[in-house]
Design a protein around this motif. Structure first.
Motif, PDB file in Angstrom:
ATOM      1  N   THR A  19      58.761  52.824  52.471  1.00 27.41           N
ATOM      2  CA  THR A  19      59.915  51.910  52.297  1.00 27.41           C
ATOM      3  C   THR A  19      60.770  51.876  53.573  1.00 27.41           C
ATOM      4  OG1 THR A  19      61.379  53.666  51.505  1.00 27.41           O
ATOM      5  CG2 THR A  19      60.106  52.491  49.823  1.00 27.41           C
ATOM      6  N   LEU A  21      63.083  51.955  56.700  1.00 26.99           N
ATOM      7  CA  LEU A  21      62.869  52.189  58.136  1.00 26.99           C
ATOM      8  C   LEU A  21      61.524  52.868  58.394  1.00 26.99           C
ATOM      9  CD1 LEU A  21      66.458  53.327  59.213  1.00 26.99           C
ATOM     10  CD2 LEU A  21      65.415  51.054  59.376  1.00 26.99           C
ATOM     11  N   ARG A  41      56.469  60.215  47.614  1.00 27.51           N
ATOM     12  CA  ARG A  41      56.145  60.658  46.255  1.00 27.51           C
ATOM     13  C   ARG A  41      55.453  59.582  45.437  1.00 27.51           C
ATOM     14  NH1 ARG A  41      62.051  62.218  44.783  1.00 27.51           N
ATOM     15  NH2 ARG A  41      62.167  60.271  45.951  1.00 27.51           N
ATOM     16  N   ARG A  42      55.694  58.294  45.783  1.00 29.68           N
ATOM     17  CA  ARG A  42      55.145  57.206  44.953  1.00 29.68           C
ATOM     18  C   ARG A  42      53.945  56.564  45.644  1.00 29.68           C
ATOM     19  NH1 ARG A  42      60.289  53.758  44.740  1.00 29.68           N
ATOM     20  NH2 ARG A  42      60.444  54.730  46.789  1.00 29.68           N
ATOM     21  N   ASP A  67      55.373  65.457  47.919  1.00 30.27           N
ATOM     22  CA  ASP A  67      56.803  65.728  47.817  1.00 30.27           C
ATOM     23  C   ASP A  67      57.137  66.732  48.915  1.00 30.27           C
ATOM     24  OD1 ASP A  67      59.344  66.673  47.224  1.00 30.27           O
ATOM     25  OD2 ASP A  67      59.063  66.399  45.061  1.00 30.27           O
ATOM     26  N   VAL A  68      57.874  66.297  49.920  1.00 33.77           N
ATOM     27  CA  VAL A  68      58.084  67.157  51.096  1.00 33.77           C
ATOM     28  C   VAL A  68      58.972  68.367  50.801  1.00 33.77           C
ATOM     29  CG1 VAL A  68      57.656  65.313  52.777  1.00 33.77           C
ATOM     30  CG2 VAL A  68      60.005  65.748  51.988  1.00 33.77           C
ATOM     31  N   ASN A  93      61.095  61.303  58.372  1.00 40.32           N
ATOM     32  CA  ASN A  93      61.945  60.169  58.000  1.00 40.32           C
ATOM     33  C   ASN A  93      62.421  60.272  56.543  1.00 40.32           C
ATOM     34  OD1 ASN A  93      62.790  57.136  58.167  1.00 40.32           O
ATOM     35  ND2 ASN A  93      61.320  57.215  56.469  1.00 40.32           N
ATOM     36  N   LEU A 145      67.665  60.937  62.018  1.00 40.20           N
ATOM     37  CA  LEU A 145      68.885  61.635  61.593  1.00 40.20           C
ATOM     38  C   LEU A 145      69.951  60.624  61.229  1.00 40.20           C
ATOM     39  CD1 LEU A 145      68.673  64.562  64.168  1.00 40.20           C
ATOM     40  CD2 LEU A 145      67.769  64.429  61.847  1.00 40.20           C
ATOM     41  N   LYS A 163      71.305  66.685  58.022  1.00 39.67           N
ATOM     42  CA  LYS A 163      70.941  66.003  59.272  1.00 39.67           C
ATOM     43  C   LYS A 163      71.338  66.845  60.480  1.00 39.67           C
ATOM     44  CE  LYS A 163      69.400  62.054  57.497  1.00 39.67           C
ATOM     45  NZ  LYS A 163      68.004  61.641  57.638  1.00 39.67           N
ATOM     46  N   PHE A 192      71.468  50.149  59.065  1.00 40.23           N
ATOM     47  CA  PHE A 192      70.298  49.261  59.034  1.00 40.23           C
ATOM     48  C   PHE A 192      70.073  48.883  57.580  1.00 40.23           C
ATOM     49  CE2 PHE A 192      69.788  51.161  63.102  1.00 40.23           C
ATOM     50  CZ  PHE A 192      69.018  50.295  63.866  1.00 40.23           C
ATOM     51  N   THR A 194      68.576  48.511  54.315  1.00 43.89           N
ATOM     52  CA  THR A 194      67.365  48.863  53.557  1.00 43.89           C
ATOM     53  C   THR A 194      67.830  49.008  52.110  1.00 43.89           C
ATOM     54  OG1 THR A 194      67.711  51.254  53.712  1.00 43.89           O
ATOM     55  CG2 THR A 194      66.419  50.265  55.476  1.00 43.89           C
TER      56      THR A 194
HETATM   57  P1  NAP Z   1      64.796  54.737  51.969  1.00 44.43           P
HETATM   58  O1  NAP Z   1      64.133  53.400  51.953  1.00 44.43           O
HETATM   59  O2  NAP Z   1      65.491  55.228  50.737  1.00 44.43           O
HETATM   60  O3  NAP Z   1      63.680  55.776  52.434  1.00 44.43           O
HETATM   61  C1  NAP Z   1      63.610  57.091  52.041  1.00 44.43           C
HETATM   62  C2  NAP Z   1      62.127  57.419  51.881  1.00 44.43           C
HETATM   63  O4  NAP Z   1      61.998  58.841  51.687  1.00 44.43           O
HETATM   64  C3  NAP Z   1      61.484  56.739  50.671  1.00 44.43           C
HETATM   65  O5  NAP Z   1      60.291  56.100  51.092  1.00 44.43           O
HETATM   66  C4  NAP Z   1      61.159  57.881  49.709  1.00 44.43           C
HETATM   67  O6  NAP Z   1      59.932  57.625  49.041  1.00 44.43           O
HETATM   68  C5  NAP Z   1      61.041  59.059  50.683  1.00 44.43           C
HETATM   69  N1  NAP Z   1      61.369  60.327  50.023  1.00 44.43           N
HETATM   70  C6  NAP Z   1      62.527  60.654  49.396  1.00 44.43           C
HETATM   71  N2  NAP Z   1      62.428  61.882  48.865  1.00 44.43           N
HETATM   72  C7  NAP Z   1      61.178  62.335  49.180  1.00 44.43           C
HETATM   73  C8  NAP Z   1      60.458  63.528  48.902  1.00 44.43           C
HETATM   74  N3  NAP Z   1      61.014  64.523  48.197  1.00 44.43           N
HETATM   75  N4  NAP Z   1      59.190  63.651  49.376  1.00 44.43           N
HETATM   76  C9  NAP Z   1      58.618  62.663  50.085  1.00 44.43           C
HETATM   77  N5  NAP Z   1      59.247  61.505  50.382  1.00 44.43           N
HETATM   78  C10 NAP Z   1      60.502  61.349  49.920  1.00 44.43           C
HETATM   79  O7  NAP Z   1      65.884  54.832  53.104  1.00 44.43           O
HETATM   80  P2  NAP Z   1      65.978  54.262  54.606  1.00 44.43           P
HETATM   81  O8  NAP Z   1      67.280  53.570  54.692  1.00 44.43           O
HETATM   82  O9  NAP Z   1      64.734  53.569  55.036  1.00 44.43           O
HETATM   83  O10 NAP Z   1      66.122  55.637  55.414  1.00 44.43           O
HETATM   84  C11 NAP Z   1      65.102  56.155  56.222  1.00 44.43           C
HETATM   85  C12 NAP Z   1      65.682  57.275  57.098  1.00 44.43           C
HETATM   86  O11 NAP Z   1      66.695  56.748  57.948  1.00 44.43           O
HETATM   87  C13 NAP Z   1      66.350  58.392  56.298  1.00 44.43           C
HETATM   88  O12 NAP Z   1      66.114  59.617  56.951  1.00 44.43           O
HETATM   89  C14 NAP Z   1      67.819  58.044  56.377  1.00 44.43           C
HETATM   90  O13 NAP Z   1      68.656  59.180  56.223  1.00 44.43           O
HETATM   91  C15 NAP Z   1      67.887  57.488  57.788  1.00 44.43           C
HETATM   92  N6  NAP Z   1      69.045  56.614  57.996  1.00 44.43           N
HETATM   93  C16 NAP Z   1      69.071  55.355  57.489  1.00 44.43           C
HETATM   94  C17 NAP Z   1      70.169  54.531  57.739  1.00 44.43           C
HETATM   95  C18 NAP Z   1      70.214  53.113  57.236  1.00 44.43           C
HETATM   96  O14 NAP Z   1      71.241  52.444  57.439  1.00 44.43           O
HETATM   97  N7  NAP Z   1      69.182  52.599  56.596  1.00 44.43           N
HETATM   98  C19 NAP Z   1      71.248  55.023  58.480  1.00 44.43           C
HETATM   99  C20 NAP Z   1      71.210  56.323  58.959  1.00 44.43           C
HETATM  100  C21 NAP Z   1      70.092  57.113  58.732  1.00 44.43           C
HETATM  101  P3  NAP Z   1      59.616  58.186  47.559  1.00 44.43           P
HETATM  102  O15 NAP Z   1      60.867  57.960  46.757  1.00 44.43           O
HETATM  103  O16 NAP Z   1      58.437  57.406  47.094  1.00 44.43           O
HETATM  104  O17 NAP Z   1      59.291  59.639  47.736  1.00 44.43           O
END
Ligand code: NAP
Length: 281
Positions: A19, A21, A41-42, A67-68, A93, A145, A163, A192, A194
């Motif tokens: 999903t 980023l 996980r999915r 599951d990490v 990530n 991060l 982080k 970003f 998402t």
């Molecule tokens: P996201 O779509 O919610 O992505 C999180 C991903 O982590 C999901 O694919 C989820 O998949 C996976 N995940 C969660 N728990 C897990 C587990 N226990 N084991 C394995 N996988 C797991 O969020 P995103 O916005 O793209 O964020 C991606 C990264 O960028 C994150 O590190 C976030 O902190 C960082 N970030 C994002 C933003 C932003 O604005 N988007 C800003 C700052 C930092 P499953 O649920 O299928 O496991």
């Protein structure tokens, strides 16, 4: 922007690659010639993303349910990935967060954030790093991060802690594992869009124009391709001398903290009044 073979021959594992980023980075890595592995996980979500990346790039990533938070499961993941050849790059990530008043958090809620975000990144990094060291192979760990590592972040405190912990790991291992040919680098993204990140906005906030773009010096949020290009550079051999560094990509948002930004709303008349000594402004 880059040679289309920038990442040719590299095997890259992206945790949380199904999903947001993670999926955007995975797609760009595949476009640039990498063999990509997605973990999360999915499984269905991973497979759907993998299929769409395959359709767009001709290179379908392999999907791994994992599951990490579980160190044994991460060991299994690394074994599965290694079956199709040795890993070159790990992208930490996967993460979780939610907004809450910190004093209301239960121990379980804290663990729900620290588990994937801090422990997950450590488990994956150690599992990949051990293999690289045993096999005397080079490797890169890129951790995604947040600017909370610079500013702290009220109401998402466990995430800010996690982080910052991963940033400490990145800087420490740069020195410890650098001599073994392993680089550790990080990205601190600002806002970003998402589904994961946007769900954390208050209801209606985005529609009312009060989202992160309203406070951003550049007046906009980030585009996924901008982060994916930065990630591609950092994991490529072109960034071979960058080690232990975190690159911020947020339009300058984290610098808007002095209070002087209130002046951004001033009109020419306001400035003129100030010059004339009109103290009402
Ligand atoms: P996201 O779509 O919610 O992505 C999180 C991903 O982590 C999901 O694919 C989820 O998949 C996976 N995940 C969660 N728990 C897990 C587990 N226990 N084991 C394995 N996988 C797991 O969020 P995103 O916005 O793209 O964020 C991606 C990264 O960028 C994150 O590190 C976030 O902190 C960082 N970030 C994002 C933003 C932003 O604005 N988007 C800003 C700052 C930092 P499953 O649920 O299928 O496991």
């Amino acid at each position: 922007m880059y040679r289309t073979d920038l990442l040719a021959g590299k095997r890259i594992l992206v945790t949380g690659g199904g999903t947001g980023l993670g999926a955007a980075m995975a797609r760009r890595f595949a476009e640039l010639g990498a063999a990509v592995h997605l973990a999360g996980r999915r499984l269905e979500v991973l497979q759907e993303t993998a299929a769409s990346i395959g359709e767009a790039t001709g290179r379908t990533p392999e999907s791994h349910r994992c599951d990490v938070r579980d160190a044994d499961a991460v060991e299994g993941l690394m074994m599965d990935v290694a079956r199709s050849g040795p890993l070159d790059v790990l992208v930490n990530n996967a993460a979780a967060t939610f907004v809450a008043r910190t004093e209301k958090l239960s121990a379980r809620a804290v663990d729900a954030i620290l588990g994937p975000t801090l422990h997950g990144a450590i488990h994956c990094t150690l599992a990949a790093g051990r293999r690289w060291i045993d096999e005397e192979r080079r490797g890169v760990v890129l951790s995604i991060l947040s600017t909370s590592t610079i500013t702290g972040r009220a109401f998402t405190v466990p995430s800010a802690i996690a982080k910052s912990g991963v940033l400490a790991m990145t800087r420490s291992l740069a020195v410890e594992w650098g001599p073994r040919g392993i680089r550790t680098v990080a990205i601190a993204p600002g806002p970003f869009p998402t589904p994961g990140a946007w769900a954390r906005l208050r209801p209606g906030q985005r529609e009312r124009g009060e989202g992160p773009q309203a406070r951003n010096p550049l007046g906009r949020v980030g585009e996924h391709i901008e982060l994916a290009n930065l990630a591609s550079f950092l994991v490529s051999d072109e960034a071979g001398y960058i080690n232990g560094e975190m690159v911020t990509i947020d339009g300058g948002a984290h610098l808007r903290t002095s209070g002087a930004e209130d002046l951004l709303g001033w009109t020419d008349q306001d400035w003129l009044a100030l010059k004339r000594g009109d103290s009402s402004k």
